[in-house]
Scaffold this motif. Structure first.
Motif, PDB file in Angstrom:
ATOM      1  N   ASN A   6       0.827  -1.208   0.000  1.00 22.30           N
ATOM      2  CA  ASN A   6       0.000   0.000   0.000  1.00 22.30           C
ATOM      3  C   ASN A   6       0.861   1.257   0.000  1.00 22.30           C
ATOM      4  N   ASP A   7       1.947   1.228   0.744  1.00 21.58           N
ATOM      5  CA  ASP A   7       2.856   2.376   0.769  1.00 21.58           C
ATOM      6  C   ASP A   7       3.460   2.625  -0.611  1.00 21.58           C
ATOM      7  N   LEU A   8       3.849   1.551  -1.292  1.00 21.92           N
ATOM      8  CA  LEU A   8       4.422   1.707  -2.631  1.00 21.92           C
ATOM      9  C   LEU A   8       3.388   2.270  -3.598  1.00 21.92           C
ATOM     10  N   THR A   9       2.130   1.824  -3.458  1.00 21.02           N
ATOM     11  CA  THR A   9       1.063   2.340  -4.329  1.00 21.02           C
ATOM     12  C   THR A   9       0.842   3.830  -4.079  1.00 21.02           C
ATOM     13  N   ARG A  10       0.790   4.211  -2.779  1.00 23.66           N
ATOM     14  CA  ARG A  10       0.603   5.632  -2.460  1.00 23.66           C
ATOM     15  C   ARG A  10       1.771   6.467  -2.965  1.00 23.66           C
ATOM     16  N   LEU A  11       2.959   5.917  -2.833  1.00 23.69           N
ATOM     17  CA  LEU A  11       4.148   6.622  -3.297  1.00 23.69           C
ATOM     18  C   LEU A  11       4.117   6.779  -4.821  1.00 23.69           C
ATOM     19  N   ARG A  12       3.693   5.729  -5.507  1.00 19.96           N
ATOM     20  CA  ARG A  12       3.615   5.808  -6.972  1.00 19.96           C
ATOM     21  C   ARG A  12       2.604   6.870  -7.418  1.00 19.96           C
ATOM     22  N   ILE A  13       1.462   6.927  -6.741  1.00 21.62           N
ATOM     23  CA  ILE A  13       0.454   7.938  -7.079  1.00 21.62           C
ATOM     24  C   ILE A  13       0.994   9.342  -6.839  1.00 21.62           C
ATOM     25  N   ALA A  14       1.697   9.521  -5.705  1.00 24.14           N
ATOM     26  CA  ALA A  14       2.241  10.840  -5.374  1.00 24.14           C
ATOM     27  C   ALA A  14       3.272  11.279  -6.417  1.00 24.14           C
ATOM     28  N   LEU A  15       4.175  10.383  -6.788  1.00 26.62           N
ATOM     29  CA  LEU A  15       5.190  10.741  -7.777  1.00 26.62           C
ATOM     30  C   LEU A  15       4.569  11.004  -9.148  1.00 26.62           C
ATOM     31  N   THR A  16       3.587  10.196  -9.524  1.00 26.77           N
ATOM     32  CA  THR A  16       2.896  10.416 -10.792  1.00 26.77           C
ATOM     33  C   THR A  16       2.253  11.796 -10.809  1.00 26.77           C
ATOM     34  N   VAL A 127      10.925   2.238  -8.809  1.00 25.29           N
ATOM     35  CA  VAL A 127      10.965   1.204  -9.852  1.00 25.29           C
ATOM     36  C   VAL A 127      11.726  -0.026  -9.362  1.00 25.29           C
ATOM     37  N   ALA A 128      12.860   0.199  -8.695  1.00 23.13           N
ATOM     38  CA  ALA A 128      13.655  -0.912  -8.173  1.00 23.13           C
ATOM     39  C   ALA A 128      12.878  -1.703  -7.131  1.00 23.13           C
ATOM     40  N   ALA A 129      12.132  -0.996  -6.271  1.00 24.58           N
ATOM     41  CA  ALA A 129      11.381  -1.681  -5.216  1.00 24.58           C
ATOM     42  C   ALA A 129      10.186  -2.447  -5.775  1.00 24.58           C
ATOM     43  N   LEU A 130       9.531  -1.885  -6.796  1.00 20.28           N
ATOM     44  CA  LEU A 130       8.370  -2.553  -7.380  1.00 20.28           C
ATOM     45  C   LEU A 130       8.765  -3.779  -8.177  1.00 20.28           C
ATOM     46  N   ARG A 132       9.228  -3.830 -11.320  1.00 18.11           N
ATOM     47  CA  ARG A 132       8.613  -3.740 -12.652  1.00 18.11           C
ATOM     48  C   ARG A 132       9.128  -2.475 -13.329  1.00 18.11           C
ATOM     49  N   PRO A 133       9.327  -2.528 -14.649  1.00 23.06           N
ATOM     50  CA  PRO A 133       9.856  -1.343 -15.350  1.00 23.06           C
ATOM     51  C   PRO A 133       8.781  -0.307 -15.638  1.00 23.06           C
ATOM     52  N   VAL A 134       8.331   0.397 -14.594  1.00 18.66           N
ATOM     53  CA  VAL A 134       7.207   1.332 -14.736  1.00 18.66           C
ATOM     54  C   VAL A 134       7.664   2.773 -14.988  1.00 18.66           C
ATOM     55  N   MET A 135       8.953   2.993 -15.213  1.00 16.91           N
ATOM     56  CA  MET A 135       9.437   4.362 -15.415  1.00 16.91           C
ATOM     57  C   MET A 135       8.688   5.108 -16.526  1.00 16.91           C
ATOM     58  N   PRO A 136       8.372   4.457 -17.658  1.00 10.49           N
ATOM     59  CA  PRO A 136       7.658   5.200 -18.706  1.00 10.49           C
ATOM     60  C   PRO A 136       6.320   5.775 -18.269  1.00 10.49           C
ATOM     61  N   THR A 137       5.654   5.132 -17.299  1.00  6.35           N
ATOM     62  CA  THR A 137       4.345   5.647 -16.879  1.00  6.35           C
ATOM     63  C   THR A 137       4.478   7.007 -16.212  1.00  6.35           C
ATOM     64  N   PHE A 138       5.586   7.250 -15.499  1.00  5.48           N
ATOM     65  CA  PHE A 138       5.799   8.565 -14.893  1.00  5.48           C
ATOM     66  C   PHE A 138       5.987   9.624 -15.978  1.00  5.48           C
TER      67      PHE A 138
END
Length: 404
Positions: A6-16, A127-130, A132-138
């Motif tokens: 959940n923390d990683l998801t919240r962090l991903r939303i915040a960075l996005t 990205v390293a913690a997830l 998955r190569p999600v960098m392009p989504t940002f």
């Protein structure tokens, strides 16, 4: 830990959100440049010098920001830079000369360059913690924010003064920062899992074709690491060169060389930008299926073919198709280059790659202008294809270098 995901998801939303905010604010400023030119009474040449303030401020501060992220953490630096970006975007309409506009844009550029280094550094950790190569989504969020900012700016340009418009952008920026900052400030940058290096290529951040991130946790800056970071920065440079060149010269080529209307000429860059956004939205799937090396090689090759079509096609529809294909090809090269540089060398790697990339965006428009004078604009635009091919070649050579 149950709450870790959940923390990683919240962090991903915040960075996005911060990526999207950056694109939104920057595009909102860009669409008001004509009105601010009129307000300051600047000639085209003096305006060009003033606008260099944005690029100069960004390049000057990027390496410094990398050190700040290393010392204080990328999360607080991102928040501070978001506040500075929101405040500084309100200043250009308050100037009444090209000199003061240039000074103000130096501050705006410093904030813009700094937040790019900070949130890209934070994204590399995530990205390293997830795994998955999600960098392009940002970067897709940045592109989408830019499209919304430009569209909204065009809608309000006739009814709102630049002062009110950019003040509104600043207020929106501060509100978004206030709502999003607590997540970044509360959560520490995540650590990559111990097993991140295992698995098939593309299934984690460090598959067999991408062994560099497996060694990235220590961020030991050996001479070889520094060389690799510069190499990834060159890929970013080749990509940003094309973005800058198409932004400044793509529409002119359609209007001057192919006889399009002003509206269709303006749509040329929109085709490129939309294709790049679509490419980034699908970038994670592409990276998971092909891996980073093949994505870079394929992307560079596709971009080269698309730009050759866009520059040399005698028909307008074919040129627009070429611009779109070039956008799809270039879409994921910059995100991959920045991620790999950050995985190798932390925030300083992100700063180096970003600075080289921004240098490419600076280099593109004037280089195209000189070549257009010497040869022709279509011939000059083929340099974008050449550099996309260079990026593909670098990507292939880097695969062997990182494996060695």
């Amino acid at each position: 830990m149950p709450g870790h995901g959940n923390d990683l998801t919240r962090l991903r939303i915040a960075l996005t959100t911060f990526f999207a905010l950056d694109g939104f604010v920057f595009a909102g400023w860009v669409v008001r440049i004509p009105a601010i030119k009129e307000q300051t009474g600047a000639s085209p040449s003096t305006l060009g010098l003033a606008l260099l303030g944005v690029s100069a401020g960004a390049v000057i501060t990027m390496m410094f920001t990398g050190r700040l992220c290393g010392r204080y953490g990328s999360h607080p630096v991102t928040v501070v830079c978001a506040v500075l970006l929101s405040l500084s975007v309100t200043l250009p309409p308050l100037t009444h000369s090209a000199a003061t506009l240039g000074a103000v844009l130096l501050l705006f550029g410093a904030a813009y360059g700094s937040i790019n280094v900070a949130f890209n550094s934070a994204a590399v950790d995530l990205v390293a913690a997830l795994g998955r190569p999600v960098m392009p989504t940002f970067h897709a969020a940045f592109s989408l924010g830019g499209m919304i900012g430009a569209g909204l700016g065009g809608l309000v340009a006739g009814s709102l003064s630049p002062t009110l418009h950019l003040l509104g952008l600043g207020i929106i920026g501060l509100l978004v920062t206030a709502l999003t900052a607590p997540t970044l400030l509360r959560l520490e940058p995540p650590r990559p899992p111990e097993h991140a290096a295992a698995g098939p290529e593309g299934s984690t951040t460090a598959g067999p074709a991408d062994p560099a991130p497996a060694k990235a946790a220590t961020h030991r800056l050996t001479p070889r690491t520094r060389r690799l970071v510069v190499v990834f920065g060159l890929i970013a440079l080749c990509t940003a060169y094309g973005e800058g060149a198409l932004a400044d010269w793509g529409a002119l080529h359609l209007r001057q060389d192919l006889g399009s209307s002003a509206g269709v000429a303006a749509a040329g860059y929109s085709c490129f930008a939309l294709a790049m956004t679509v490419g980034r939205l699908t970038g994670t799937t592409l990276l998971e299926r092909l891996g980073r090396t093949r994505t870079v090689v394929l992307g560079g090759g596709v971009a080269a073919a698309g730009m050759l079509l866009g520059a040399l096609a005698p028909a307008l529809w074919a040129a627009l198709l070429g611009y779109s294909v070039a956008g799809l090809g270039l879409a994921n090269l910059f995100p991959v280059a920045v991620e790999r540089a950050g995985a190798l060398a932390g925030p300083s790697g992100v700063a180096t790659a970003s600075t080289l990339g921004y240098g490419g965006m600076l280099l593109g428009p004037p280089a195209i202008g000189f070549m257009a004078d010497w040869f022709s604009l279509p011939a000059a635009l083929t340099s974008v294809a050449v550099l996309a091919g260079v990026a593909a070649a670098i990507g292939f050579a880097t695969r062997r270098a990182t494996a060695g």
